[in-house]
Design a protein around this motif. Structure first.
Motif, PDB file in Angstrom:
ATOM      1  N   ALA A  59       0.836  -1.220   0.000  1.00  0.00           N
ATOM      2  CA  ALA A  59       0.000   0.000   0.000  1.00  0.00           C
ATOM      3  C   ALA A  59       0.862   1.258   0.000  1.00  0.00           C
ATOM      4  CB  ALA A  59      -0.944  -0.010   1.203  1.00  0.00           C
ATOM      5  N   GLU A  60       2.050   1.166   0.565  1.00  0.00           N
ATOM      6  CA  GLU A  60       2.999   2.281   0.607  1.00  0.00           C
ATOM      7  C   GLU A  60       3.821   2.361  -0.687  1.00  0.00           C
ATOM      8  OE1 GLU A  60       4.841   5.562   2.422  1.00  0.00           O
ATOM      9  OE2 GLU A  60       3.198   4.412   3.311  1.00  0.00           O
ATOM     10  N   GLY A  61       3.593   1.408  -1.601  1.00  0.00           N
ATOM     11  CA  GLY A  61       4.330   1.401  -2.862  1.00  0.00           C
ATOM     12  C   GLY A  61       5.661   0.677  -2.778  1.00  0.00           C
ATOM     13  N   ILE A  62       5.825  -0.130  -1.742  1.00  0.00           N
ATOM     14  CA  ILE A  62       7.078  -0.856  -1.530  1.00  0.00           C
ATOM     15  C   ILE A  62       6.865  -2.305  -1.942  1.00  0.00           C
ATOM     16  CG2 ILE A  62       8.752  -1.603   0.202  1.00  0.00           C
ATOM     17  CD1 ILE A  62       7.705   0.992   1.772  1.00  0.00           C
ATOM     18  N   PRO A  63       7.639  -2.801  -2.898  1.00  0.00           N
ATOM     19  CA  PRO A  63       7.449  -4.191  -3.301  1.00  0.00           C
ATOM     20  C   PRO A  63       7.824  -5.143  -2.171  1.00  0.00           C
ATOM     21  CG  PRO A  63       9.304  -3.189  -4.484  1.00  0.00           C
ATOM     22  CD  PRO A  63       8.709  -2.135  -3.617  1.00  0.00           C
ATOM     23  N   ALA A  64       6.874  -5.978  -1.809  1.00  0.00           N
ATOM     24  CA  ALA A  64       7.095  -6.951  -0.746  1.00  0.00           C
ATOM     25  C   ALA A  64       6.130  -8.103  -0.973  1.00  0.00           C
ATOM     26  CB  ALA A  64       6.842  -6.321   0.620  1.00  0.00           C
ATOM     27  N   ALA A  65       6.568  -9.303  -0.650  1.00  0.00           N
ATOM     28  CA  ALA A  65       5.694 -10.466  -0.793  1.00  0.00           C
ATOM     29  C   ALA A  65       6.079 -11.527   0.216  1.00  0.00           C
ATOM     30  CB  ALA A  65       5.789 -11.034  -2.203  1.00  0.00           C
ATOM     31  N   VAL A  66       5.076 -12.218   0.684  1.00  0.00           N
ATOM     32  CA  VAL A  66       5.278 -13.350   1.574  1.00  0.00           C
ATOM     33  C   VAL A  66       5.900 -14.474   0.752  1.00  0.00           C
ATOM     34  CG1 VAL A  66       4.060 -15.090   2.947  1.00  0.00           C
ATOM     35  CG2 VAL A  66       3.318 -12.704   3.015  1.00  0.00           C
ATOM     36  N   VAL A  67       6.833 -15.180   1.325  1.00  0.00           N
ATOM     37  CA  VAL A  67       7.391 -16.360   0.668  1.00  0.00           C
ATOM     38  C   VAL A  67       6.360 -17.472   0.810  1.00  0.00           C
ATOM     39  CG1 VAL A  67       9.254 -18.052   0.673  1.00  0.00           C
ATOM     40  CG2 VAL A  67       9.748 -15.648   1.153  1.00  0.00           C
ATOM     41  N   ARG A  68       5.934 -17.993  -0.327  1.00  0.00           N
ATOM     42  CA  ARG A  68       4.878 -18.999  -0.343  1.00  0.00           C
ATOM     43  C   ARG A  68       5.394 -20.336  -0.847  1.00  0.00           C
ATOM     44  NH1 ARG A  68       2.538 -14.050  -1.554  1.00  0.00           N
ATOM     45  NH2 ARG A  68       0.572 -13.643  -0.516  1.00  0.00           N
ATOM     46  N   THR A  69       4.694 -21.397  -0.466  1.00  0.00           N
ATOM     47  CA  THR A  69       4.974 -22.701  -1.054  1.00  0.00           C
ATOM     48  C   THR A  69       4.437 -22.675  -2.478  1.00  0.00           C
ATOM     49  OG1 THR A  69       2.846 -23.664  -0.423  1.00  0.00           O
ATOM     50  CG2 THR A  69       4.674 -23.854   1.185  1.00  0.00           C
ATOM     51  N   LEU A  70       4.821 -23.637  -3.298  1.00  0.00           N
ATOM     52  CA  LEU A  70       4.314 -23.703  -4.663  1.00  0.00           C
ATOM     53  C   LEU A  70       2.799 -23.796  -4.660  1.00  0.00           C
ATOM     54  CD1 LEU A  70       4.768 -23.847  -7.700  1.00  0.00           C
ATOM     55  CD2 LEU A  70       5.106 -26.303  -7.454  1.00  0.00           C
ATOM     56  N   GLU A  71       2.240 -24.643  -3.806  1.00  0.00           N
ATOM     57  CA  GLU A  71       0.784 -24.792  -3.744  1.00  0.00           C
ATOM     58  C   GLU A  71       0.110 -23.472  -3.370  1.00  0.00           C
ATOM     59  OE1 GLU A  71      -2.666 -27.442  -1.522  1.00  0.00           O
ATOM     60  OE2 GLU A  71      -0.580 -28.073  -1.393  1.00  0.00           O
ATOM     61  N   GLU A  72       0.648 -22.771  -2.375  1.00  0.00           N
ATOM     62  CA  GLU A  72       0.086 -21.479  -1.979  1.00  0.00           C
ATOM     63  C   GLU A  72       0.181 -20.472  -3.121  1.00  0.00           C
ATOM     64  OE1 GLU A  72       1.118 -21.523   2.802  1.00  0.00           O
ATOM     65  OE2 GLU A  72       2.611 -20.788   1.383  1.00  0.00           O
ATOM     66  N   ALA A  73       1.290 -20.494  -3.839  1.00  0.00           N
ATOM     67  CA  ALA A  73       1.485 -19.539  -4.933  1.00  0.00           C
ATOM     68  C   ALA A  73       0.483 -19.756  -6.053  1.00  0.00           C
ATOM     69  CB  ALA A  73       2.916 -19.634  -5.469  1.00  0.00           C
ATOM     70  N   VAL A  74       0.278 -21.001  -6.469  1.00  0.00           N
ATOM     71  CA  VAL A  74      -0.640 -21.232  -7.587  1.00  0.00           C
ATOM     72  C   VAL A  74      -2.094 -21.052  -7.178  1.00  0.00           C
ATOM     73  CG1 VAL A  74       0.956 -22.701  -8.866  1.00  0.00           C
ATOM     74  CG2 VAL A  74      -0.707 -23.745  -7.343  1.00  0.00           C
ATOM     75  N   GLN A  75      -2.387 -21.128  -5.889  1.00  0.00           N
ATOM     76  CA  GLN A  75      -3.751 -20.909  -5.415  1.00  0.00           C
ATOM     77  C   GLN A  75      -3.994 -19.472  -4.970  1.00  0.00           C
ATOM     78  OE1 GLN A  75      -4.467 -23.875  -2.412  1.00  0.00           O
ATOM     79  NE2 GLN A  75      -4.467 -25.539  -3.889  1.00  0.00           N
ATOM     80  N   SER A  76      -3.005 -18.611  -5.147  1.00  0.00           N
ATOM     81  CA  SER A  76      -3.112 -17.235  -4.652  1.00  0.00           C
ATOM     82  C   SER A  76      -4.006 -16.377  -5.544  1.00  0.00           C
ATOM     83  CB  SER A  76      -1.721 -16.594  -4.576  1.00  0.00           C
ATOM     84  OG  SER A  76      -1.227 -16.348  -5.883  1.00  0.00           O
ATOM     85  N   GLU A  77      -4.462 -15.293  -4.976  1.00  0.00           N
ATOM     86  CA  GLU A  77      -5.256 -14.305  -5.713  1.00  0.00           C
ATOM     87  C   GLU A  77      -4.448 -13.737  -6.880  1.00  0.00           C
ATOM     88  OE1 GLU A  77      -7.342  -9.975  -4.866  1.00  0.00           O
ATOM     89  OE2 GLU A  77      -6.873 -11.280  -3.168  1.00  0.00           O
ATOM     90  N   GLN A  78      -3.155 -13.523  -6.654  1.00  0.00           N
ATOM     91  CA  GLN A  78      -2.301 -12.979  -7.708  1.00  0.00           C
ATOM     92  C   GLN A  78      -2.231 -13.924  -8.899  1.00  0.00           C
ATOM     93  OE1 GLN A  78       1.806 -12.336  -6.658  1.00  0.00           O
ATOM     94  NE2 GLN A  78       2.102 -10.896  -8.326  1.00  0.00           N
TER      95      GLN A  78
END
Length: 140
Positions: A59-78
């Motif tokens: 929200a502040e314009g700073i790139p940041a992301a939680v480290v996710r497992t492969l399963e979490e990543a493919v099921q993510s909103e992104q």
């Protein structure tokens, strides 16, 4: 941490004293004083869940992301928003495959070994060699 994001990170962390500390004024100084800087960050970051930090830093314009497992990543909103999963036909029926954002879905995926003979031929294997390999390596 890049200088252009440092003050924003300090705002999100509610740590204005870090932004004003001369030991941390530049990227080079933060690296040089990492023994003092990193514990300050770690202490503050430990206070909240990683997904909250991701939301607030983004929200502040700073790139940041939680480290996710492969399963979490493919099921993510992104992944859904970028249309990274494609439903395609295969020899085993409809399956989900990971694609490339913006690229069209393949009409179907090949079955295991479907193109082996053609690839081996491109690699200059002769018909007899390909047949011999197929017999030796075929599942029983």
């Amino acid at each position: 941490m890049h200088d252009k994001w440092f003050r924003g990170v300090c705002r999100v962390l509610d740590a204005p004293e870090l932004a004003e500390d001369p030991r941390f004024a530049t990227h080079a100084l933060r690296a040089e004083n990492g023994d003092a800087f990193h514990p300050e960050l770690e202490q503050r970051l430990a206070a909240r869940d990683a997904t909250e930090w991701e939301r607030d830093l983004n929200a502040e314009g700073i790139p940041a992301a939680v480290v996710r497992t492969l399963e979490e990543a493919v099921q993510s909103e992104q992944a859904a928003n970028r249309r990274l999963l494609h439903e395609v036909d295969s020899a085993r029926g409809r399956i989900s495959v990971l694609g490339v954002a913006g690229a069209p879905s393949p009409p179907r995926v090949p079955d295991l070994g479907e193109h082996t003979d053609a690839i081996l031929a491109e690699l200059a294997y002769g018909e007899d060699e390909i047949e011999s390999l197929s017999r030796r390596l075929a599942p029983s």
